[in-house]
Scaffold this motif. Structure first.
Motif, PDB file in Angstrom:
ATOM      1  N   PHE A   3       0.659  -1.179  -0.367  1.00 49.03           N
ATOM      2  CA  PHE A   3      -0.071  -0.092   0.073  1.00 49.03           C
ATOM      3  C   PHE A   3       0.710   1.440  -0.077  1.00 49.03           C
ATOM      4  CE2 PHE A   3      -2.193   2.815   2.725  1.00 49.03           C
ATOM      5  CZ  PHE A   3      -2.887   3.906   2.085  1.00 49.03           C
ATOM      6  N   CYS A   4       0.428   2.215  -0.682  1.00 48.81           N
ATOM      7  CA  CYS A   4       1.804   3.295  -1.025  1.00 48.81           C
ATOM      8  C   CYS A   4       0.405   4.680  -1.111  1.00 48.81           C
ATOM      9  CB  CYS A   4       1.981   3.243  -2.369  1.00 48.81           C
ATOM     10  SG  CYS A   4       3.026   4.813  -2.715  1.00 48.81           S
ATOM     11  N   ILE A   5       0.885   5.034   0.319  1.00 49.45           N
ATOM     12  CA  ILE A   5       0.536   6.867   0.744  1.00 49.45           C
ATOM     13  C   ILE A   5       0.837   7.531  -0.702  1.00 49.45           C
ATOM     14  CG2 ILE A   5       0.094   8.639   2.312  1.00 49.45           C
ATOM     15  CD1 ILE A   5       1.211   7.023   4.192  1.00 49.45           C
ATOM     16  N   PHE A  20      -3.316  14.599  13.394  1.00 50.11           N
ATOM     17  CA  PHE A  20      -3.881  13.502  12.714  1.00 50.11           C
ATOM     18  C   PHE A  20      -3.336  13.958  11.221  1.00 50.11           C
ATOM     19  CE2 PHE A  20      -7.013  16.325  13.014  1.00 50.11           C
ATOM     20  CZ  PHE A  20      -7.172  16.801  12.209  1.00 50.11           C
ATOM     21  N   ALA A  21      -3.904  12.736  10.238  1.00 58.02           N
ATOM     22  CA  ALA A  21      -4.160  12.694   8.901  1.00 58.02           C
ATOM     23  C   ALA A  21      -5.329  11.874   8.459  1.00 58.02           C
ATOM     24  CB  ALA A  21      -3.076  12.256   7.957  1.00 58.02           C
ATOM     25  N   VAL A  22      -6.063  12.242   7.324  1.00 63.14           N
ATOM     26  CA  VAL A  22      -6.770  11.116   6.773  1.00 63.14           C
ATOM     27  C   VAL A  22      -5.802  10.317   5.515  1.00 63.14           C
ATOM     28  CG1 VAL A  22      -9.702  10.975   5.580  1.00 63.14           C
ATOM     29  CG2 VAL A  22      -8.663  12.122   7.890  1.00 63.14           C
ATOM     30  N   LEU A  23      -6.163   8.884   5.285  1.00 67.41           N
ATOM     31  CA  LEU A  23      -5.979   8.049   4.073  1.00 67.41           C
ATOM     32  C   LEU A  23      -6.562   8.126   3.516  1.00 67.41           C
ATOM     33  CD1 LEU A  23      -2.932   6.666   5.514  1.00 67.41           C
ATOM     34  CD2 LEU A  23      -2.468   8.013   4.169  1.00 67.41           C
ATOM     35  N   LEU A  24      -6.850   8.425   2.147  1.00 66.27           N
ATOM     36  CA  LEU A  24      -7.997   7.050   1.782  1.00 66.27           C
ATOM     37  C   LEU A  24      -7.311   5.535   1.062  1.00 66.27           C
ATOM     38  CD1 LEU A  24      -8.987  10.139  -0.953  1.00 66.27           C
ATOM     39  CD2 LEU A  24     -10.088   9.083   1.005  1.00 66.27           C
ATOM     40  N   VAL A  25      -7.971   4.974   1.930  1.00 69.84           N
ATOM     41  CA  VAL A  25      -7.258   3.493   1.465  1.00 69.84           C
ATOM     42  C   VAL A  25      -7.570   2.790   0.033  1.00 69.84           C
ATOM     43  CG1 VAL A  25      -6.983   1.660   2.631  1.00 69.84           C
ATOM     44  CG2 VAL A  25      -7.268   3.690   4.261  1.00 69.84           C
ATOM     45  N   MET A 215     -13.533  13.572   7.703  1.00 70.07           N
ATOM     46  CA  MET A 215     -13.295  12.321   7.059  1.00 70.07           C
ATOM     47  C   MET A 215     -14.068  12.335   6.468  1.00 70.07           C
ATOM     48  SD  MET A 215     -12.552   9.698  10.624  1.00 70.07           S
ATOM     49  CE  MET A 215     -12.505   7.995   9.451  1.00 70.07           C
ATOM     50  N   ASP A 216     -15.705  12.853   6.677  1.00 76.06           N
ATOM     51  CA  ASP A 216     -17.012  12.856   5.781  1.00 76.06           C
ATOM     52  C   ASP A 216     -15.963  13.717   4.209  1.00 76.06           C
ATOM     53  OD1 ASP A 216     -18.337  10.881   7.077  1.00 76.06           O
ATOM     54  OD2 ASP A 216     -19.706  12.606   8.293  1.00 76.06           O
ATOM     55  N   ARG A 217     -16.295  14.584   4.664  1.00 78.26           N
ATOM     56  CA  ARG A 217     -15.488  15.700   3.261  1.00 78.26           C
ATOM     57  C   ARG A 217     -14.330  14.617   2.806  1.00 78.26           C
ATOM     58  NH1 ARG A 217     -15.478  19.505   7.184  1.00 78.26           N
ATOM     59  NH2 ARG A 217     -13.728  19.567   7.837  1.00 78.26           N
ATOM     60  N   CYS A 218     -13.131  14.054   3.353  1.00 77.12           N
ATOM     61  CA  CYS A 218     -12.421  12.757   2.532  1.00 77.12           C
ATOM     62  C   CYS A 218     -12.999  12.165   1.194  1.00 77.12           C
ATOM     63  CB  CYS A 218     -11.209  12.753   3.064  1.00 77.12           C
ATOM     64  SG  CYS A 218     -10.209  14.091   4.070  1.00 77.12           S
ATOM     65  N   SER A 219     -14.377  11.583   2.225  1.00 78.76           N
ATOM     66  CA  SER A 219     -14.421  10.365   1.939  1.00 78.76           C
ATOM     67  C   SER A 219     -15.055  10.778   0.487  1.00 78.76           C
ATOM     68  CB  SER A 219     -15.856   9.527   2.572  1.00 78.76           C
ATOM     69  OG  SER A 219     -15.101   9.207   4.523  1.00 78.76           O
ATOM     70  N   GLU A 224     -14.285   4.370  -6.069  1.00 82.63           N
ATOM     71  CA  GLU A 224     -14.989   3.553  -5.778  1.00 82.63           C
ATOM     72  C   GLU A 224     -14.312   2.199  -4.736  1.00 82.63           C
ATOM     73  OE1 GLU A 224     -17.689  -0.074  -8.768  1.00 82.63           O
ATOM     74  OE2 GLU A 224     -16.518   1.051  -9.290  1.00 82.63           O
ATOM     75  N   GLY A 225     -15.362   1.546  -3.850  1.00 79.89           N
ATOM     76  CA  GLY A 225     -14.180   0.933  -2.904  1.00 79.89           C
ATOM     77  C   GLY A 225     -13.595   1.389  -2.003  1.00 79.89           C
ATOM     78  N   GLU A 226     -13.069   2.781  -2.184  1.00 78.39           N
ATOM     79  CA  GLU A 226     -11.914   3.069  -1.114  1.00 78.39           C
ATOM     80  C   GLU A 226     -12.884   3.482   0.218  1.00 78.39           C
ATOM     81  OE1 GLU A 226      -7.970   5.228  -3.961  1.00 78.39           O
ATOM     82  OE2 GLU A 226     -10.105   6.610  -3.629  1.00 78.39           O
ATOM     83  N   ILE A 227     -12.401   3.830   1.044  1.00 81.37           N
ATOM     84  CA  ILE A 227     -13.059   4.614   2.156  1.00 81.37           C
ATOM     85  C   ILE A 227     -11.919   5.076   3.033  1.00 81.37           C
ATOM     86  CG2 ILE A 227     -14.199   2.546   3.108  1.00 81.37           C
ATOM     87  CD1 ILE A 227     -11.912   1.430   4.652  1.00 81.37           C
ATOM     88  N   ALA A 228     -11.617   6.204   3.681  1.00 78.86           N
ATOM     89  CA  ALA A 228     -11.400   7.111   4.483  1.00 78.86           C
ATOM     90  C   ALA A 228     -11.089   6.332   5.317  1.00 78.86           C
ATOM     91  CB  ALA A 228     -12.400   8.576   4.728  1.00 78.86           C
ATOM     92  N   MET A 229      -9.977   6.718   6.130  1.00 75.22           N
ATOM     93  CA  MET A 229      -9.049   6.105   7.752  1.00 75.22           C
ATOM     94  C   MET A 229      -8.592   7.507   8.496  1.00 75.22           C
ATOM     95  SD  MET A 229      -7.959   1.997   7.432  1.00 75.22           S
ATOM     96  CE  MET A 229      -9.371   0.895   7.196  1.00 75.22           C
ATOM     97  N   LEU A 230      -8.576   7.405   9.593  1.00 69.31           N
ATOM     98  CA  LEU A 230      -7.762   8.946  10.732  1.00 69.31           C
ATOM     99  C   LEU A 230      -6.951   7.847  10.778  1.00 69.31           C
ATOM    100  CD1 LEU A 230      -8.346  11.507  11.117  1.00 69.31           C
ATOM    101  CD2 LEU A 230      -8.930  10.205  13.105  1.00 69.31           C
TER     102      LEU A 230
END
Length: 243
Positions: A3-5, A20-25, A215-219, A224-230
Protein backbone atom coordinates in the motif's frame (compact mmCIF):
# COMPACT_ATOMS: atom_id res chain seq x y z
CA UNK A 1 3.66 -3.00 2.54
CA UNK A 2 1.47 -3.46 -0.55
CA UNK A 3 0.00 0.00 0.00
CA UNK A 4 1.53 3.29 -1.11
CA UNK A 5 0.46 6.61 0.42
CA UNK A 6 -0.31 8.90 -2.52
CA UNK A 7 1.40 12.01 -1.15
CA UNK A 8 3.71 10.97 1.72
CA UNK A 9 5.06 14.48 2.26
CA UNK A 10 1.59 15.98 2.60
CA UNK A 11 0.49 13.14 4.87
CA UNK A 12 3.44 13.60 7.27
CA UNK A 13 3.03 17.39 7.25
CA UNK A 14 -0.58 17.03 8.41
CA UNK A 15 0.37 14.40 10.99
CA UNK A 16 3.03 16.73 12.43
CA UNK A 17 0.96 19.93 12.42
CA UNK A 18 -2.43 18.48 13.44
CA UNK A 19 -1.53 15.26 15.21
CA UNK A 20 -3.73 13.35 12.75
CA UNK A 21 -4.18 12.82 9.01
CA UNK A 22 -6.77 11.14 6.80
CA UNK A 23 -5.81 8.45 4.30
CA UNK A 24 -7.86 7.14 1.38
CA UNK A 25 -7.34 3.40 1.56
CA UNK A 26 -7.58 1.33 -1.66
CA UNK A 27 -10.34 -1.17 -2.32
CA UNK A 28 -8.32 -4.34 -1.67
CA UNK A 29 -7.55 -3.17 1.86
CA UNK A 30 -10.81 -1.36 2.47
CA UNK A 31 -13.10 -4.31 1.74
CA UNK A 32 -12.12 -6.62 4.65
CA UNK A 33 -12.23 -3.71 7.10
CA UNK A 34 -15.66 -2.61 5.86
CA UNK A 35 -16.93 -6.20 6.09
CA UNK A 36 -15.73 -6.53 9.68
CA UNK A 37 -17.65 -3.38 10.63
CA UNK A 38 -20.85 -4.60 9.02
CA UNK A 39 -21.17 -7.32 11.64
CA UNK A 40 -22.90 -6.76 14.96
CA UNK A 41 -21.63 -7.82 18.39
CA UNK A 42 -21.34 -11.40 17.08
CA UNK A 43 -18.03 -10.28 15.54
CA UNK A 44 -16.64 -10.32 19.09
CA UNK A 45 -17.52 -13.94 19.86
CA UNK A 46 -14.16 -15.57 20.50
CA UNK A 47 -15.25 -19.22 20.06
CA UNK A 48 -16.46 -18.56 16.52
CA UNK A 49 -13.29 -16.68 15.58
CA UNK A 50 -10.73 -18.97 17.21
CA UNK A 51 -10.09 -21.51 14.39
CA UNK A 52 -9.22 -18.88 11.77
CA UNK A 53 -7.27 -16.80 14.30
CA UNK A 54 -5.19 -19.80 15.44
CA UNK A 55 -4.40 -20.71 11.84
CA UNK A 56 -3.21 -17.14 11.21
CA UNK A 57 -1.15 -16.96 14.41
CA UNK A 58 -3.37 -14.39 16.12
CA UNK A 59 -4.26 -14.27 19.80
CA UNK A 60 -7.73 -13.13 20.91
CA UNK A 61 -8.70 -11.53 24.21
CA UNK A 62 -12.29 -10.62 25.03
CA UNK A 63 -13.32 -8.22 27.79
CA UNK A 64 -16.69 -6.85 28.86
CA UNK A 65 -16.92 -3.68 30.94
CA UNK A 66 -20.22 -3.79 32.86
CA UNK A 67 -23.00 -2.23 30.77
CA UNK A 68 -20.65 0.15 28.93
CA UNK A 69 -18.98 -1.85 26.19
CA UNK A 70 -17.18 -5.02 25.21
CA UNK A 71 -13.87 -5.31 23.42
CA UNK A 72 -12.09 -7.93 21.34
CA UNK A 73 -8.31 -7.42 21.21
CA UNK A 74 -6.33 -9.10 18.44
CA UNK A 75 -2.54 -9.48 18.40
CA UNK A 76 -0.07 -11.42 16.32
CA UNK A 77 1.69 -14.12 18.36
CA UNK A 78 4.01 -15.67 15.75
CA UNK A 79 6.10 -14.06 13.02
CA UNK A 80 5.40 -16.65 10.33
CA UNK A 81 1.79 -17.68 9.92
CA UNK A 82 -0.63 -19.20 7.45
CA UNK A 83 -3.18 -16.67 6.30
CA UNK A 84 -6.46 -18.40 5.42
CA UNK A 85 -8.25 -17.61 2.21
CA UNK A 86 -10.65 -14.73 2.49
CA UNK A 87 -14.19 -15.97 2.86
CA UNK A 88 -17.49 -15.22 4.51
CA UNK A 89 -16.57 -16.82 7.82
CA UNK A 90 -16.32 -14.17 10.55
CA UNK A 91 -12.93 -15.48 11.62
CA UNK A 92 -11.55 -15.14 8.11
CA UNK A 93 -13.02 -11.63 7.86
CA UNK A 94 -11.29 -10.71 11.13
CA UNK A 95 -7.90 -12.03 9.97
CA UNK A 96 -8.16 -10.13 6.67
CA UNK A 97 -9.16 -6.94 8.51
CA UNK A 98 -6.19 -7.28 10.89
CA UNK A 99 -3.76 -7.67 7.98
CA UNK A 100 -5.29 -4.69 6.19
CA UNK A 101 -5.14 -2.39 9.22
CA UNK A 102 -1.56 -3.46 9.98
CA UNK A 103 -0.58 -2.71 6.38
CA UNK A 104 -2.03 0.81 6.62
CA UNK A 105 -0.29 1.44 9.96
CA UNK A 106 3.07 0.22 8.59
CA UNK A 107 2.72 2.44 5.51
CA UNK A 108 2.01 5.45 7.75
CA UNK A 109 5.01 4.67 9.94
CA UNK A 110 7.30 4.20 6.93
CA UNK A 111 6.18 7.54 5.47
CA UNK A 112 7.05 9.23 8.75
CA UNK A 113 10.45 7.45 8.89
CA UNK A 114 11.39 8.54 5.37
CA UNK A 115 10.36 12.13 6.11
CA UNK A 116 12.45 12.18 9.30
CA UNK A 117 15.46 10.59 7.60
CA UNK A 118 15.17 7.22 9.37
CA UNK A 119 15.59 3.88 7.66
CA UNK A 120 12.28 2.02 8.26
CA UNK A 121 13.99 -1.36 8.63
CA UNK A 122 16.40 0.04 11.20
CA UNK A 123 13.49 1.60 13.09
CA UNK A 124 11.72 -1.76 13.09
CA UNK A 125 14.79 -3.43 14.59
CA UNK A 126 14.57 -1.03 17.51
CA UNK A 127 10.78 -0.99 17.81
CA UNK A 128 9.73 -4.25 16.18
CA UNK A 129 8.75 -7.70 17.44
CA UNK A 130 12.14 -9.42 17.67
CA UNK A 131 11.03 -11.69 20.54
CA UNK A 132 9.06 -13.87 18.13
CA UNK A 133 12.06 -15.63 16.60
CA UNK A 134 13.77 -16.27 19.95
CA UNK A 135 10.66 -17.93 21.30
CA UNK A 136 10.20 -20.07 18.23
CA UNK A 137 13.83 -21.21 18.06
CA UNK A 138 13.77 -22.20 21.71
CA UNK A 139 10.50 -24.07 21.05
CA UNK A 140 8.83 -22.67 24.11
CA UNK A 141 5.14 -23.17 24.62
CA UNK A 142 4.67 -19.50 25.54
CA UNK A 143 4.43 -17.06 22.68
CA UNK A 144 5.45 -13.46 22.36
CA UNK A 145 2.85 -10.94 21.24
CA UNK A 146 3.18 -8.42 18.46
CA UNK A 147 3.08 -4.69 18.97
CA UNK A 148 0.32 -4.28 16.37
CA UNK A 149 -3.04 -4.42 18.13
CA UNK A 150 -6.51 -4.47 16.61
CA UNK A 151 -9.29 -3.49 19.03
CA UNK A 152 -12.92 -4.04 18.07
CA UNK A 153 -15.38 -2.25 20.35
CA UNK A 154 -19.10 -2.68 20.71
CA UNK A 155 -20.72 0.11 22.74
CA UNK A 156 -24.07 -0.66 24.32
CA UNK A 157 -25.15 3.02 24.45
CA UNK A 158 -27.78 2.33 27.08
CA UNK A 159 -29.66 5.42 28.24
CA UNK A 160 -29.68 4.15 31.82
CA UNK A 161 -25.86 4.19 31.94
CA UNK A 162 -24.51 7.41 33.43
CA UNK A 163 -20.82 6.65 32.83
CA UNK A 164 -19.04 7.71 29.63
CA UNK A 165 -18.32 4.59 27.52
CA UNK A 166 -15.14 6.16 26.09
CA UNK A 167 -13.34 8.76 28.19
CA UNK A 168 -10.83 11.28 26.91
CA UNK A 169 -7.40 9.69 26.55
CA UNK A 170 -4.24 9.57 24.45
CA UNK A 171 -3.07 6.37 22.75
CA UNK A 172 0.35 5.08 23.88
CA UNK A 173 1.66 3.60 20.62
CA UNK A 174 3.25 4.96 17.46
CA UNK A 175 0.12 5.46 15.37
CA UNK A 176 -3.55 4.62 15.74
CA UNK A 177 -5.60 3.84 12.61
CA UNK A 178 -9.35 4.34 12.90
CA UNK A 179 -12.32 3.76 10.62
CA UNK A 180 -15.41 5.95 10.49
CA UNK A 181 -17.60 4.75 13.33
CA UNK A 182 -21.25 3.87 12.83
CA UNK A 183 -21.95 6.04 15.90
CA UNK A 184 -20.59 9.60 15.82
CA UNK A 185 -18.60 11.08 18.65
CA UNK A 186 -14.87 10.84 17.83
CA UNK A 187 -13.02 14.02 18.81
CA UNK A 188 -9.38 15.17 18.91
CA UNK A 189 -7.41 17.98 20.46
CA UNK A 190 -5.09 19.95 18.19
CA UNK A 191 -1.49 20.67 19.23
CA UNK A 192 -0.76 24.28 20.12
CA UNK A 193 2.99 23.99 20.74
CA UNK A 194 5.48 21.20 19.96
CA UNK A 195 7.56 19.69 22.73
CA UNK A 196 10.82 20.79 21.13
CA UNK A 197 13.03 18.15 22.76
CA UNK A 198 12.98 14.38 23.33
CA UNK A 199 10.86 13.49 26.32
CA UNK A 200 9.11 16.86 26.39
CA UNK A 201 5.42 16.46 25.43
CA UNK A 202 3.62 18.84 23.13
CA UNK A 203 1.00 21.24 24.44
CA UNK A 204 -2.59 20.89 23.23
CA UNK A 205 -5.61 23.15 22.92
CA UNK A 206 -8.24 22.77 25.62
CA UNK A 207 -11.17 22.29 23.23
CA UNK A 208 -12.00 18.94 21.69
CA UNK A 209 -12.96 19.05 18.00
CA UNK A 210 -15.14 16.75 15.93
CA UNK A 211 -12.91 14.91 13.46
CA UNK A 212 -15.45 12.66 11.74
CA UNK A 213 -16.68 15.59 9.65
CA UNK A 214 -13.17 15.78 8.17
CA UNK A 215 -13.32 12.07 7.37
CA UNK A 216 -16.70 12.56 5.70
CA UNK A 217 -15.34 15.34 3.49
CA UNK A 218 -12.38 13.19 2.50
CA UNK A 219 -14.74 10.30 1.73
CA UNK A 220 -16.26 12.45 -1.03
CA UNK A 221 -12.92 12.16 -2.86
CA UNK A 222 -12.82 8.36 -2.56
CA UNK A 223 -12.78 6.29 -5.70
CA UNK A 224 -15.07 3.27 -5.94
CA UNK A 225 -14.40 0.87 -3.07
CA UNK A 226 -12.04 3.16 -1.16
CA UNK A 227 -12.65 4.26 2.42
CA UNK A 228 -11.23 7.10 4.50
CA UNK A 229 -9.20 6.12 7.57
CA UNK A 230 -7.90 8.37 10.29
CA UNK A 231 -4.27 8.10 11.43
CA UNK A 232 -3.50 9.63 14.84
CA UNK A 233 0.02 10.11 16.20
CA UNK A 234 0.47 8.28 19.51
CA UNK A 235 2.46 9.19 22.59
CA UNK A 236 5.44 7.08 21.50
CA UNK A 237 5.74 8.92 18.18
CA UNK A 238 5.38 12.24 20.00
CA UNK A 239 8.35 11.35 22.22
CA UNK A 240 10.44 10.01 19.34
CA UNK A 241 9.87 13.15 17.27
CA UNK A 242 10.37 15.58 20.18
CA UNK A 243 6.74 16.63 20.10
Amino acid sequence: TGFCIREPGHFVAELVSLGFAVLLVPKELAQPVARSMQNDASMLRVDDLRPAADAAGLSLTHKRQANLKERLQVRRRVSSRKVPERGEDRGEVLVAAFDAMETVACAAFEAWCHDQGFEPELARKHLGDLSFEALEVQEKKAFGKGKSVLNLYYYFNEESCEEEPCRQHSDPGLVTVLCRSSTTGLEVRLPSKPGGAPGVPAEYQEDWRDVEAVMDRCSEECQEGEIAMLVIAGETMERLSAG
